[in-house]
Design a protein around this motif. Structure first.
Motif, PDB file in Angstrom:
ATOM      1  N   GLY A  20      29.039 -44.857-102.794  1.00  0.00           N
ATOM      2  CA  GLY A  20      28.550 -44.628-101.518  1.00  0.00           C
ATOM      3  C   GLY A  20      27.006 -45.897-101.233  1.00  0.00           C
ATOM      4  O   GLY A  20      27.168 -45.494-100.623  1.00  0.00           O
ATOM      5  N   ARG A  21      26.938 -46.361-102.536  1.00  0.00           N
ATOM      6  CA  ARG A  21      25.475 -46.847-102.875  1.00  0.00           C
ATOM      7  C   ARG A  21      25.881 -48.767-102.912  1.00  0.00           C
ATOM      8  O   ARG A  21      26.717 -48.605-103.700  1.00  0.00           O
ATOM      9  CB  ARG A  21      24.597 -46.156-103.786  1.00  0.00           C
ATOM     10  N   PRO A  22      25.103 -49.218-101.981  1.00  0.00           N
ATOM     11  CA  PRO A  22      25.121 -51.291-102.477  1.00  0.00           C
ATOM     12  C   PRO A  22      24.881 -50.900-103.690  1.00  0.00           C
ATOM     13  O   PRO A  22      23.758 -50.390-104.300  1.00  0.00           O
ATOM     14  CB  PRO A  22      24.403 -51.160-101.590  1.00  0.00           C
ATOM     15  N   VAL A  23      25.534 -52.004-104.454  1.00  0.00           N
ATOM     16  CA  VAL A  23      24.715 -52.444-105.450  1.00  0.00           C
ATOM     17  C   VAL A  23      24.853 -53.925-105.868  1.00  0.00           C
ATOM     18  O   VAL A  23      25.537 -55.011-104.402  1.00  0.00           O
ATOM     19  CB  VAL A  23      25.189 -52.081-106.701  1.00  0.00           C
ATOM     20  N   ALA A  24      24.168 -55.114-105.807  1.00  0.00           N
ATOM     21  CA  ALA A  24      24.609 -56.344-106.489  1.00  0.00           C
ATOM     22  C   ALA A  24      24.435 -56.999-107.538  1.00  0.00           C
ATOM     23  O   ALA A  24      23.866 -56.405-108.525  1.00  0.00           O
ATOM     24  CB  ALA A  24      23.357 -56.967-105.989  1.00  0.00           C
ATOM     25  N   VAL A  25      25.829 -57.308-107.616  1.00  0.00           N
ATOM     26  CA  VAL A  25      26.130 -57.617-109.064  1.00  0.00           C
ATOM     27  C   VAL A  25      26.057 -59.025-109.754  1.00  0.00           C
ATOM     28  O   VAL A  25      26.518 -60.561-108.737  1.00  0.00           O
ATOM     29  CB  VAL A  25      27.705 -57.218-109.171  1.00  0.00           C
ATOM     30  N   THR A  26      24.571 -59.364-110.233  1.00  0.00           N
ATOM     31  CA  THR A  26      24.550 -61.106-110.429  1.00  0.00           C
ATOM     32  C   THR A  26      25.147 -61.576-111.728  1.00  0.00           C
ATOM     33  O   THR A  26      25.161 -60.699-113.064  1.00  0.00           O
ATOM     34  CB  THR A  26      22.568 -61.413-110.471  1.00  0.00           C
ATOM     35  N   MET A  35      23.400 -55.335-112.859  1.00  0.00           N
ATOM     36  CA  MET A  35      23.961 -54.660-111.711  1.00  0.00           C
ATOM     37  C   MET A  35      22.654 -54.607-111.272  1.00  0.00           C
ATOM     38  O   MET A  35      21.407 -53.769-111.591  1.00  0.00           O
ATOM     39  CB  MET A  35      24.479 -53.360-111.389  1.00  0.00           C
ATOM     40  N   TRP A  36      21.974 -54.538-109.386  1.00  0.00           N
ATOM     41  CA  TRP A  36      20.708 -53.951-109.377  1.00  0.00           C
ATOM     42  C   TRP A  36      21.394 -53.323-107.930  1.00  0.00           C
ATOM     43  O   TRP A  36      21.746 -53.424-107.553  1.00  0.00           O
ATOM     44  CB  TRP A  36      20.480 -55.573-108.622  1.00  0.00           C
ATOM     45  N   ASP A  37      19.859 -52.154-107.618  1.00  0.00           N
ATOM     46  CA  ASP A  37      19.964 -52.161-106.609  1.00  0.00           C
ATOM     47  C   ASP A  37      18.873 -52.878-105.316  1.00  0.00           C
ATOM     48  O   ASP A  37      17.699 -53.029-105.732  1.00  0.00           O
ATOM     49  CB  ASP A  37      18.876 -50.224-106.653  1.00  0.00           C
ATOM     50  N   PRO A  38      20.262 -53.270-104.218  1.00  0.00           N
ATOM     51  CA  PRO A  38      19.618 -54.232-103.403  1.00  0.00           C
ATOM     52  C   PRO A  38      18.170 -53.295-102.573  1.00  0.00           C
ATOM     53  O   PRO A  38      17.481 -54.713-101.951  1.00  0.00           O
ATOM     54  CB  PRO A  38      20.203 -54.320-102.206  1.00  0.00           C
TER      55      PRO A  38
END
Length: 78
Positions: A20-26, A35-38
């Protein structure tokens, strides 16, 4: 791009939701995926290291990474 989200366009960036939480993957030319917490800009979890530069990313419940001339489908994002 690993230094800051959005820093370099030649590396990959995807977004998804985990629990349920947004993540950014680079992924980038340093052969890693992270993986990052935006919302905080902080890395979450360990970096994943590949034998060749990461050239493509896909998300959608499962992380798919293109590196060199290979593709890896990894476990579902959790």
């Amino acid at each position: 791009m690993h230094e800051a989200i959005g820093a370099r366009a030649r590396e990959g960036l995807r977004h998804d939701r985990v629990k349920g939480r947004p993540v950014a993957v680079t992924g980038g030319h340093d052969n890693t995926v992270r993986m990052w917490d935006p919302t905080t800009g902080q890395q979450t979890g360990p970096r994943l290291v590949f034998p060749e530069p990461v050239v493509a990313l896909a998300t959608g419940g499962r992380l798919v990474v293109g590196f060199g001339l290979e593709v890896a489908a990894l476990s579902p994002l959790t």
